[in-house]
Design a protein around this motif. Sequence first.
Motif, PDB file in Angstrom:
ATOM      1  N   UNK A  89      40.750  42.425  27.538  1.00  0.00           N
ATOM      2  CA  UNK A  89      42.365  41.564  27.370  1.00  0.00           C
ATOM      3  C   UNK A  89      43.154  41.607  28.903  1.00  0.00           C
ATOM      4  N   UNK A  90      43.239  41.910  29.144  1.00  0.00           N
ATOM      5  CA  UNK A  90      43.594  42.761  30.750  1.00  0.00           C
ATOM      6  C   UNK A  90      42.892  41.997  32.109  1.00  0.00           C
ATOM      7  N   UNK A  91      41.754  42.270  31.668  1.00  0.00           N
ATOM      8  CA  UNK A  91      41.402  41.174  33.335  1.00  0.00           C
ATOM      9  C   UNK A  91      41.073  39.729  32.852  1.00  0.00           C
ATOM     10  N   UNK A  92      40.646  39.431  31.818  1.00  0.00           N
ATOM     11  CA  UNK A  92      41.100  37.732  31.966  1.00  0.00           C
ATOM     12  C   UNK A  92      42.433  36.826  32.482  1.00  0.00           C
ATOM     13  N   UNK A  93      43.268  37.864  32.192  1.00  0.00           N
ATOM     14  CA  UNK A  93      44.474  36.832  33.307  1.00  0.00           C
ATOM     15  C   UNK A  93      45.176  37.532  34.330  1.00  0.00           C
ATOM     16  N   UNK A  94      45.024  38.745  34.853  1.00  0.00           N
ATOM     17  CA  UNK A  94      44.933  39.205  36.005  1.00  0.00           C
ATOM     18  C   UNK A  94      43.958  38.758  37.009  1.00  0.00           C
ATOM     19  N   UNK A  95      42.827  37.996  36.797  1.00  0.00           N
ATOM     20  CA  UNK A  95      42.051  37.145  37.561  1.00  0.00           C
ATOM     21  C   UNK A  95      42.212  35.893  37.688  1.00  0.00           C
ATOM     22  N   UNK A  96      42.618  35.587  36.785  1.00  0.00           N
ATOM     23  CA  UNK A  96      43.011  33.966  36.154  1.00  0.00           C
ATOM     24  C   UNK A  96      44.132  34.174  37.718  1.00  0.00           C
ATOM     25  N   UNK A 151      39.575  47.380  34.085  1.00  0.00           N
ATOM     26  CA  UNK A 151      38.036  47.112  34.815  1.00  0.00           C
ATOM     27  C   UNK A 151      38.111  46.851  36.112  1.00  0.00           C
ATOM     28  N   UNK A 152      38.388  47.091  37.212  1.00  0.00           N
ATOM     29  CA  UNK A 152      38.066  46.435  38.402  1.00  0.00           C
ATOM     30  C   UNK A 152      37.231  45.277  38.673  1.00  0.00           C
ATOM     31  N   UNK A 153      36.307  46.497  38.234  1.00  0.00           N
ATOM     32  CA  UNK A 153      34.970  45.258  38.418  1.00  0.00           C
ATOM     33  C   UNK A 153      34.784  44.165  37.360  1.00  0.00           C
ATOM     34  N   UNK A 154      35.412  43.745  35.963  1.00  0.00           N
ATOM     35  CA  UNK A 154      35.989  42.790  35.308  1.00  0.00           C
ATOM     36  C   UNK A 154      36.771  42.341  35.878  1.00  0.00           C
ATOM     37  N   UNK A 155      38.074  42.568  36.649  1.00  0.00           N
ATOM     38  CA  UNK A 155      38.971  41.349  37.589  1.00  0.00           C
ATOM     39  C   UNK A 155      38.031  41.015  37.823  1.00  0.00           C
ATOM     40  N   UNK A 156      37.473  41.531  39.104  1.00  0.00           N
ATOM     41  CA  UNK A 156      36.541  41.342  40.342  1.00  0.00           C
ATOM     42  C   UNK A 156      35.397  39.831  39.609  1.00  0.00           C
ATOM     43  N   UNK A 157      34.823  39.945  39.038  1.00  0.00           N
ATOM     44  CA  UNK A 157      33.655  39.882  38.388  1.00  0.00           C
ATOM     45  C   UNK A 157      34.616  38.099  37.576  1.00  0.00           C
ATOM     46  N   UNK A 158      35.472  38.352  36.941  1.00  0.00           N
ATOM     47  CA  UNK A 158      35.646  37.006  36.554  1.00  0.00           C
ATOM     48  C   UNK A 158      36.618  36.217  37.783  1.00  0.00           C
ATOM     49  N   UNK A 159      37.137  36.563  38.561  1.00  0.00           N
ATOM     50  CA  UNK A 159      37.751  36.285  39.923  1.00  0.00           C
ATOM     51  C   UNK A 159      36.741  35.220  40.286  1.00  0.00           C
TER      52      UNK A 159
END
Length: 278
Positions: A89-96, A151-159
């Motif tokens: 929920x947090x990582x997808x908008x951040x990575x986008x 999860x910063x790993x999730x943000x990096x991966x989705x990025x």
Amino acid sequence: MIAKGWTFGRVGRLALLSLGALVFLAPYVFMLSTAGKAQSDIFTSALSLVPEHFYYVANFAKALARVPMATLLWNGVLVCGLIFFFQVLIAIPCAYAMAKLTFRGARMMMVLVMLGLLVPIHATALPLYVAFDSLSLLNSYTALVAPFSISVFAIFMFLQFFRAMPDDLIHAARLDGMSELGIVARVIVPNAWPAVTAFAIFSVVAHWNDLYWPLVVISKQGYATPPLGLMYFRAAEAGDDYGALMAATMIITLPLVAAFLLAQKRFVEGITMTGLKG
């Protein structure tokens, strides 16, 4: 003679992969073997993977009787599910935003994400423990879930995954009048399932097997996660019964094995597509 279509290189690769699979499967095979042995069969000088007397029923019955296995599994599913939900929920908008939007501070955010990957939970365990203690949140699901919600790993991966998505898809959505949140919900998320599935494997395996943080914040058995429950099992009466202990370990690891086998195709797709574009 090597069959037609086979080369020495291909045979060598298959042999190397088979050897690697054998090395990784060896602990699980040994666990499966020990779970079916009596105590007298385990502590012998001879190493035999096939039990002389099959004690699977007795060992599994002991494992289910000595610890609240259903509670442990439910806590593991609940904690891993909540952590994964909030991470996505947090990582997808951040990575986008970092992949497709232009704004000041984007480079600094990327630096912070990279630095965040270097910070282990052990470095922040003490201040987090003090904070949860002051808020009277120890021995709660909040204490188990909250530190891992971002999860910063999730943000990096989705990025990496979103960078590989065509910009024309997003421009077309904007021409249709969608807001940025609408684009995330109706365009990005439906196309991000391979990456989400791949990240789910990493997230669930990491937190299902996590012992360190539950050991810090949980002292009541009702909130124990599966690895912590195994420690209670070992502390129980006759806890040196390794056959029953291995049976309990098998019960705890089976959900992970089943989940990975069901999601392995999506997992490979997500990893492959995430690495298409840096």
